[in-house]
Motif scaffolding. Structure first.
Motif, mmCIF file in Angstrom:
data_model
loop_
_atom_site.group_PDB
_atom_site.id
_atom_site.type_symbol
_atom_site.label_atom_id
_atom_site.label_comp_id
_atom_site.label_asym_id
_atom_site.label_seq_id
_atom_site.Cartn_x
_atom_site.Cartn_y
_atom_site.Cartn_z
ATOM 1 N N UNK A 80 0.873 -1.117 -0.091
ATOM 2 C CA UNK A 80 -0.074 0.076 -0.111
ATOM 3 C C UNK A 80 0.915 1.307 -0.023
ATOM 4 N N UNK A 81 0.883 1.901 -1.191
ATOM 5 C CA UNK A 81 2.002 2.804 -1.422
ATOM 6 C C UNK A 81 1.186 4.198 -0.642
ATOM 7 N N UNK A 82 1.602 4.651 0.408
ATOM 8 C CA UNK A 82 0.893 5.662 1.219
ATOM 9 C C UNK A 82 1.557 7.232 0.878
ATOM 10 N N UNK A 83 0.622 8.115 0.190
ATOM 11 C CA UNK A 83 1.152 9.452 0.120
ATOM 12 C C UNK A 83 0.716 10.187 1.081
ATOM 13 N N UNK A 84 -0.051 10.019 2.030
ATOM 14 C CA UNK A 84 -0.674 10.996 3.100
ATOM 15 C C UNK A 84 0.262 11.022 4.280
ATOM 16 N N UNK A 85 0.464 12.374 4.828
ATOM 17 C CA UNK A 85 0.930 12.522 5.884
ATOM 18 C C UNK A 85 0.772 14.002 6.210
ATOM 19 N N UNK A 90 -3.385 17.520 1.642
ATOM 20 C CA UNK A 90 -4.571 17.114 0.806
ATOM 21 C C UNK A 90 -4.666 15.466 0.723
ATOM 22 N N UNK A 91 -3.715 14.733 1.054
ATOM 23 C CA UNK A 91 -3.584 13.478 1.129
ATOM 24 C C UNK A 91 -3.723 12.714 2.306
ATOM 25 N N UNK A 92 -3.739 13.614 3.450
ATOM 26 C CA UNK A 92 -3.566 12.862 4.597
ATOM 27 C C UNK A 92 -4.707 12.031 4.968
ATOM 28 N N UNK A 155 -1.994 4.850 -3.434
ATOM 29 C CA UNK A 155 -3.106 5.914 -2.923
ATOM 30 C C UNK A 155 -2.684 7.311 -3.604
ATOM 31 N N UNK A 156 -3.228 7.962 -4.088
ATOM 32 C CA UNK A 156 -3.195 9.166 -4.868
ATOM 33 C C UNK A 156 -3.780 10.117 -4.305
#
Length: 620
Positions: A80-85, A90-92, A155-156
């Motif tokens: 699971x490629x996580x782009x939220x932080x 915006x991706x959190x 996850x975009x």
């Protein structure tokens, strides 16, 4: 009307999202529970090819997992490629959505492994977020190739995360599926709808004209949320769906809607099926899929950043795609989505009106989708996913034969000013058309003197006091490309001096950088080659005349060939700021022009790594 289901867009893809016959009910997740309590949902389901991950697990304690999570020969390991932080707000929300993705993976018989991706945040990263698209791409390539993953959920969301992750998935070519975080809910100022980004450009013009105060400007700008217009984020997530890499209807679901969590669960289910079926990005992202995406981009009034990113994805998957294809496939298609910046509404209305499947259905109805048979991650063709799913809200998705704009795609301009430049025609306003494109003796063409700016700092310093700016002046932004900025910044959409704004006068903008997808300016963008690599913009002077002819698709500086050569000798190569970090230097030395996708030039030779490079060497 479809009935609600445990999938995205209220049942639109119910059959496509159903779990495989061997998937049991979701179990409580525990990495330390005894073997007896773990349900092996994948038992009896043989993958189409041997699982890549099993070549890693000679030691069952690798990665801290238990024997039941690793030992079955047919149990896939799903990344699971996580782009939220916190750095990418915006991706959190993906931090929460990933839990539902995990549930879907486990229910379908897989083992999920979540990991972070390099953050890319449009509003926070300086000098520009696009500098980091290629860095995030490189990082994800190494993760997907170097770790024991059989498939990956991408996850975009915010602008560059979608192309970065799709580029990496294309390069490594293990089964992959994309899911975006979703647009924010509607923003309002009183009763007026205000979209993210668009409110900034409108308020800047109002401030310059003296119509609002600084305090009112800050209030307006702070009011809007993340890309609830057809800006670059919403465009690129629609492109992922149009390419077939995301579940049908998933791109437009607002972040906080219940459907978004259900879509995350369905995405987790589906990636396990894709691994078992050995359906890879190269099977889906074909030339036909890219042409479908171009058609959809025109129909929704998509961002001018789309050609940059889709051309880049195509290069990494081995598909020939260039800016000529964008005009050939998309220019004559109509704008049928009435959403800002080209229209009136926002993405909540777009989703309720049917989302991208309703757009595709409208194109199918009029035989305007180039390739209805193109495969998608749902397991069905894009045509089968969307046929007959026409919108019931004709305020938002208008009929194909009664469009907002009849010819709404991009024009690809060439000439002595640059070899390649993109103009978005769906946002050419009535005022701009009357001022510049309505001369009966020279239709769809204009020419005028230029005012040249070396980056946004120079523009902000001189725009109100330059003696070279008046009605008919063409504003030039240079030093804003991949090498010059570095990274290609969203700074080309310049507004005129306040005195001209008060008179209702617009000025054309041309630049070697980009423009926010939330902006409604009909700028000429992505000029290639850029000034920093020897492009003609680097040799222009205030007062030089430029001619743009949209009928002939030309952009020329009105200097003779001899004058141009003399100017080049006189001015020399364009000077740009020095690199401030190691990555900036590496990036500048490796990046291609915007027309070529702004890719790392040496990276495109690495393709289908999972098939051509085998398993990496042992680490111990």
């Amino acid at each position: 009307m479809s009935q609600p289901c445990e999938g995205c867009t209220c049942g639109r893809a119910q059959e496509a999202l159903a779990p495989t016959s061997g998937a049991g009910p979701r179990q409580l997740r525990s990495y330390t529970s005894p073997a007896e309590s773990n349900s092996n949902a994948s038992e009896g389901i043989e993958p189409a090819v041997p699982l890549r991950s099993k070549k890693w697990f000679n030691d069952p304690h690798d990665l801290g997992l238990t024997v039941p999570e690793l030992s079955p020969i047919n149990k896939p390991i799903i990344g699971i490629a996580q782009t939220g932080s916190d750095l990418a707000p915006c991706n959190r929300y993906h931090v929460e959505l990933a839990k539902r993705v995990r549930d879907g993976i486990i229910a379908a018989g897989g083992t999920p492994l979540e990991f972070p991706c390099h953050p890319i945040q449009e509003t926070g990263k300086r000098p520009t977020a696009s500098l980091d698209r290629n860095l995030s791409y490189l990082s994800l390539v190494e993760v997907l190739f170097g770790y024991p993953l059989d498939g990956v959920v991408l996850l975009t969301g915010c602008d560059k995360t979608t192309p970065a992750l799709l580029m990496a998935a294309a390069t490594v070519n293990i089964p992959a599926i994309a899911m975006n975080v979703g647009p924010m809910l509607n923003g309002y100022s009183g009763r007026k709808l205000i979209g993210s980004g668009g409110v900034v450009w409108e308020s800047r013009a109002q401030l310059a004209a003296g119509e609002i105060t600084e305090a009112e400007f800050l209030h307006n700008v702070a009011f809007a949320g993340h890309c609830n217009t057809i800006g670059t984020a919403s465009t690129m997530n629609a492109m992922a769906e149009a390419l077939g890499m995301a579940l049908p209807g998933s791109a437009s679901i607002p972040a906080v809607y219940r459907e978004r969590g259900a879509c995350a669960y369905a995405t987790g289910l589906r990636i396990v099926q894709l691994v078992r079926e050995d359906v890879k990005p190269s099977d889906i992202m074909t030339k036909q899929a890219f042409e479908n995406a171009i058609a959809c981009c025109a129909a929704i009034g998509g961002s001018t950043n789309a050609p940059i990113h889709l051309n880049a994805i195509a290069k990494h998957v081995g598909v020939e795609l260039d800016c000529d294809d964008w005009e050939r496939v998309g220019y004559k298609l109509p704008l049928i989505l009435n959403v800002q910046p080209a229209g009136q509404w926002l993405c909540e209305e777009y989703h309720r009106a049917g989302g991208l499947p309703a757009i595709v259905a409208e194109l199918l109805e009029h035989k305007a989708l180039p390739h209805p048979d193109a495969l998608t991650v749902s397991g069905k063709s894009i045509g089968d996913n969307c046929l007959g799913d026409l919108s019931q809200d004709r305020r938002v998705i208008v009929p194909f034969d009664d469009p907002l704009v009849a010819e709404a795609g991009f024009l690809h301009l060439k000439g002595s000013l640059f070899n390649s430049g993109i103009m978005k025609t769906s946002v050419i306003s009535k005022a701009f058309r009357e001022q510049y494109l309505s001369n009966p003796n020279d239709p769809m063409a204009f020419e005028g003197p230029v005012a040249v700016f070396d980056g946004p700092e120079d523009y902000h310093h001189r725009i109100e006091k330059s003696p070279h700016i008046g009605p008919g002046t063409i504003l030039i932004m240079r030093g804003a490309g991949p090498v010059g900025y570095p990274g290609a910044a969203e700074v080309v959409n310049m507004i005129p001096p306040g005195e001209l704004i008060k008179k209702g006068i617009e000025l054309p903008c041309i630049g070697d950088g980009r423009q926010s997808g939330t902006s409604g300016s009909p700028s000429i963008l992505n000029a290639s080659p850029e000034a920093a690599t020897g492009g003609m913009l680097g040799y222009l002077k205030d007062g030089d005349k430029v001619r743009i002819d949209l009928l002939k698709r030309t952009a020329d500086v009105l200097l003779s060939a001899e004058e141009i050569e003399e100017r080049k000798r006189e001015v020399g190569l364009y000077q740009f700021p020095k690199s401030q970090t190691p990555w900036q230097e590496i990036y500048r030395g490796s990046v291609s022009e915007l027309s070529e996708g702004m890719v790392i030039k040496s990276a495109v030779k690495y393709q289908r790594l999972a098939q051509t490079q085998g398993i990496p060497r042992q680490n111990h």
